[in-house]
Design a protein around this motif. Sequence first.
Motif, PDB file in Angstrom:
ATOM      1  N   SER A  49      56.398 120.787  60.294  1.00 24.03           N
ATOM      2  CA  SER A  49      55.072 121.230  59.864  1.00 24.03           C
ATOM      3  C   SER A  49      54.944 122.737  60.080  1.00 24.03           C
ATOM      4  CB  SER A  49      54.001 120.484  60.668  1.00 24.03           C
ATOM      5  OG  SER A  49      52.716 120.971  60.361  1.00 24.03           O
ATOM      6  N   LEU A  50      54.897 123.483  58.968  1.00 28.21           N
ATOM      7  CA  LEU A  50      54.826 124.941  59.048  1.00 28.21           C
ATOM      8  C   LEU A  50      53.415 125.372  59.445  1.00 28.21           C
ATOM      9  CD1 LEU A  50      56.458 127.392  56.538  1.00 28.21           C
ATOM     10  CD2 LEU A  50      54.149 127.795  57.362  1.00 28.21           C
ATOM     11  N   ARG A  51      53.326 126.233  60.457  1.00 33.46           N
ATOM     12  CA  ARG A  51      52.020 126.681  60.944  1.00 33.46           C
ATOM     13  C   ARG A  51      51.651 128.068  60.439  1.00 33.46           C
ATOM     14  NH1 ARG A  51      52.818 127.060  66.282  1.00 33.46           N
ATOM     15  NH2 ARG A  51      52.500 129.290  66.484  1.00 33.46           N
ATOM     16  N   SER A  52      52.610 129.012  60.444  1.00 33.95           N
ATOM     17  CA  SER A  52      52.274 130.376  60.032  1.00 33.95           C
ATOM     18  C   SER A  52      53.541 131.144  59.671  1.00 33.95           C
ATOM     19  CB  SER A  52      51.534 131.120  61.153  1.00 33.95           C
ATOM     20  OG  SER A  52      52.371 131.293  62.285  1.00 33.95           O
ATOM     21  N   LEU A  74      60.997 137.708  58.301  1.00 34.68           N
ATOM     22  CA  LEU A  74      59.837 136.857  58.530  1.00 34.68           C
ATOM     23  C   LEU A  74      60.075 135.932  59.712  1.00 34.68           C
ATOM     24  CD1 LEU A  74      59.146 135.828  54.819  1.00 34.68           C
ATOM     25  CD2 LEU A  74      58.096 137.708  56.108  1.00 34.68           C
ATOM     26  N   GLN A  75      59.074 135.802  60.554  1.00 35.34           N
ATOM     27  CA  GLN A  75      59.074 134.803  61.613  1.00 35.34           C
ATOM     28  C   GLN A  75      58.223 133.630  61.139  1.00 35.34           C
ATOM     29  OE1 GLN A  75      60.270 134.277  64.684  1.00 35.34           O
ATOM     30  NE2 GLN A  75      61.385 136.181  65.098  1.00 35.34           N
ATOM     31  N   VAL A  76      58.836 132.453  61.064  1.00 25.26           N
ATOM     32  CA  VAL A  76      58.128 131.253  60.627  1.00 25.26           C
ATOM     33  C   VAL A  76      57.880 130.378  61.850  1.00 25.26           C
ATOM     34  CG1 VAL A  76      58.199 129.224  59.140  1.00 25.26           C
ATOM     35  CG2 VAL A  76      59.204 131.383  58.360  1.00 25.26           C
ATOM     36  N   ALA A  77      56.600 130.084  62.108  1.00 26.41           N
ATOM     37  CA  ALA A  77      56.219 129.249  63.252  1.00 26.41           C
ATOM     38  C   ALA A  77      55.857 127.852  62.760  1.00 26.41           C
ATOM     39  CB  ALA A  77      55.040 129.876  63.995  1.00 26.41           C
ATOM     40  N   PHE A  78      56.142 126.859  63.597  1.00 27.64           N
ATOM     41  CA  PHE A  78      55.912 125.460  63.243  1.00 27.64           C
ATOM     42  C   PHE A  78      54.951 124.822  64.242  1.00 27.64           C
ATOM     43  CE2 PHE A  78      60.026 126.776  61.672  1.00 27.64           C
ATOM     44  CZ  PHE A  78      60.018 126.318  60.366  1.00 27.64           C
ATOM     45  N   GLY A  79      54.514 123.616  63.912  1.00 28.37           N
ATOM     46  CA  GLY A  79      53.592 122.914  64.794  1.00 28.37           C
ATOM     47  C   GLY A  79      54.169 122.690  66.173  1.00 28.37           C
ATOM     48  N   GLU A  80      55.482 122.510  66.233  1.00 30.60           N
ATOM     49  CA  GLU A  80      56.167 122.384  67.519  1.00 30.60           C
ATOM     50  C   GLU A  80      57.588 122.897  67.355  1.00 30.60           C
ATOM     51  OE1 GLU A  80      57.596 117.734  67.141  1.00 30.60           O
ATOM     52  OE2 GLU A  80      55.816 118.217  68.328  1.00 30.60           O
ATOM     53  N   GLY A  81      58.206 123.243  68.459  1.00 36.73           N
ATOM     54  CA  GLY A  81      59.572 123.752  68.414  1.00 36.73           C
ATOM     55  C   GLY A  81      59.615 125.257  68.219  1.00 36.73           C
ATOM     56  N   GLU A  82      60.836 125.774  68.153  1.00 34.45           N
ATOM     57  CA  GLU A  82      61.043 127.216  68.089  1.00 34.45           C
ATOM     58  C   GLU A  82      60.794 127.770  66.690  1.00 34.45           C
ATOM     59  OE1 GLU A  82      64.939 128.079  69.502  1.00 34.45           O
ATOM     60  OE2 GLU A  82      64.499 127.514  71.576  1.00 34.45           O
ATOM     61  N   ASN A  83      60.442 129.072  66.658  1.00 34.48           N
ATOM     62  CA  ASN A  83      60.313 129.777  65.385  1.00 34.48           C
ATOM     63  C   ASN A  83      61.674 129.901  64.708  1.00 34.48           C
ATOM     64  OD1 ASN A  83      57.699 130.127  66.227  1.00 34.48           O
ATOM     65  ND2 ASN A  83      57.735 132.361  66.180  1.00 34.48           N
TER      66      ASN A  83
END
Length: 512
Positions: A49-52, A74-83
Motif C-alpha cells: 500500500s503506497l502512502r506517499s 524519489l523516495q516511495v513510502a508505504f503503509g508499512e515496511g521500509e521506503n
Amino acid sequence: MSGEGGRPALDLRGRSWEALPEWFSQSPLPDLLGDFLPSRRWFGSKSRSLRSVMAERIFSLDGGGRGPLFLCLLQVAFGEGENERYVLPLARARGGEVPEAGLIAPLDSPGEDPLWLVDGFFVAETGRELLRLLLVPDSPPAGLERVRTEVLKKRQVAFDPDLVPRVFGGEQSNTSLLFGRRLMLKGYRKLAPGINPDLEVGEFLSRQGEGLPIPATYGALLTKTPQGEPLVLGLLQEFVENQGEGWSWFLSRLPAVLSGEGDGGILDRMVERLGRETARLHRALGGDPSDPDFSPRPFTGEDLAGLCQEIDGRIARVFRALEERKSGLSGSARERAEDLLSRRSRLDDFLRDCRARGPGGMRIRCHGDFHLGQVLVTRDEGVIFLDFEGEPAVPLALRRLRTTPLQDVAGMLRSFHYLSVSALPDRTTGRERAEGWYREQFGRYLGAYGREVEGLLPEPAPAGGILGLCLLRKALYELAYEIDNRPGWVEIPLSGILALLDAPLPEFGGGV
C-alpha cells in the motif's frame, strides 16, 4: 482537474517549469506520481500500500530546445515496511511524441500547445544528455559522478551528438536506451545503496580481455546517498548486434518442434552452446585469485548449512503466501498448491538428503539472475550474457556474495522449464511432450557445462545435492514472484517444485 483521457492534469498556471524542484512537494505532482509508479513494470512493490512519494533529490539537466529536464530520485513510502528509492526523469512533450507507457499527466499551461508531463527516458534529449555526461570530459552537475572504464579509454569511444537514442525492448525492471547500433545505456529504476554488481562484474570481466560472452562495460553515472553510499543511476555498455533475447529466440522455434514439425537439432545445438558459454563465464569469474573481490573460495559445510537455512526461510514465506492466496487460484493451480502445502515434511526430507551429500567445489561471484531473458543470440548464433545485477528482490549486499556457480546453472534450467510450458498453445495441451523436451535439455545443458567448467564443481554426489538445493531455491523465488505479480503463472513453479520432490537427485559434477 481532469485532462485528456480522464487523467488528472497537473496545473502549471502560476508555476514555472524551470522551477519544478522548488514547487515539487507543494504541488499535486507527488500524488500523480503515486498513481503512475505502481502501473509500471519496473515498480517493485505493487502488492504494498503506497502512502506517499517524496523527492529526495532533483538534478536539472540541459534539454536543449525542450527546456530543462529533471532527473528525480524519489523516495516511495508505504503503509508499512521500509521506503524504496526510484529514478524517474521528468520532461515535457506533446502526447504524440511519447508512447502510452511514458505518459504521466496532461499539463494545464495556458498559451501553449497541449503538453504532457512524461517519463523523460522516452524523449531523445534525456538520453543524449546522459550520454554526453558520460563521454565528454567536463564536470557533471553538482552531486553527479561518473566512472569511465579502461576499455572505454582503450577503444576511444567518443560522444556523437547526432546519435538519436530510442527505448530498446519492452518494459523491464530497468529502461535501456539504444544509440544507433553502437552503444546501450541502461537506466536503473529501483536503486539500492552500495556497489552495483552490474557495474562491478561488468568492469571486472571487461578487464579479462576480448572474446568473453559479455558486452564491454564503458562507464556509469552515479550519485551518493546522504550517508555517502554510491547509487548507480545508469550503465553504459557496448551494443552487440543480435537476433533478440534467448527467450524469444527459443519461443519462436519450440512450438513447431513440440508439434513435430520443426528442426529440434537447432535448439539442441543452442542449448549445448549455452552450457559451454556458461562454463566460460564462470571460469572467467573465478579465474583471478589475486582480486580480493573475485578470488574463488571453497564451498564449505558452513556455506551448505547457510544455503539450507535460506531455503528453509523461503519455504516458510512461500507457504504463508500460498495459504493466503490459494482460494483465488484456478482449479489445477489450486490443486497443486494444496499438494505442495501437504508436503512440508517431504521438503524437510529433501533438504536433509541434499545436505547429507556434503559440500564441495568452489564459491565464486556469479551472475545471480541467470535465465534466457538475460541472453542475447548474436547474428552468427553465438550467445552474450547480460544484466549482472542479481535477483532484484535480494538485498544488494547479498547479491555481491560468492556462491556456488550451480546457482546460475539452476536459474538457466528453471528457465528451460518455463520455456517448455510457455511454448504450448494453452500451457496445458501437449504437456507430456513439453516435459520430455525439458528433461532432455536439462541433461544436455548440464553435460556441456560440466565438460567445460574445469575445477569449480565437486564430485557428482555432492554436486547433485547442491544443484537440487539451487533448483528448489530458484523455484521458490519464482513462486513468490508469481503469487505477487502473475497468479495465472503459479502452476509452473509449483509443478517444478513437486517434480523435484518426486525425482531422484541428479548425479552431476566434477569429471562429467
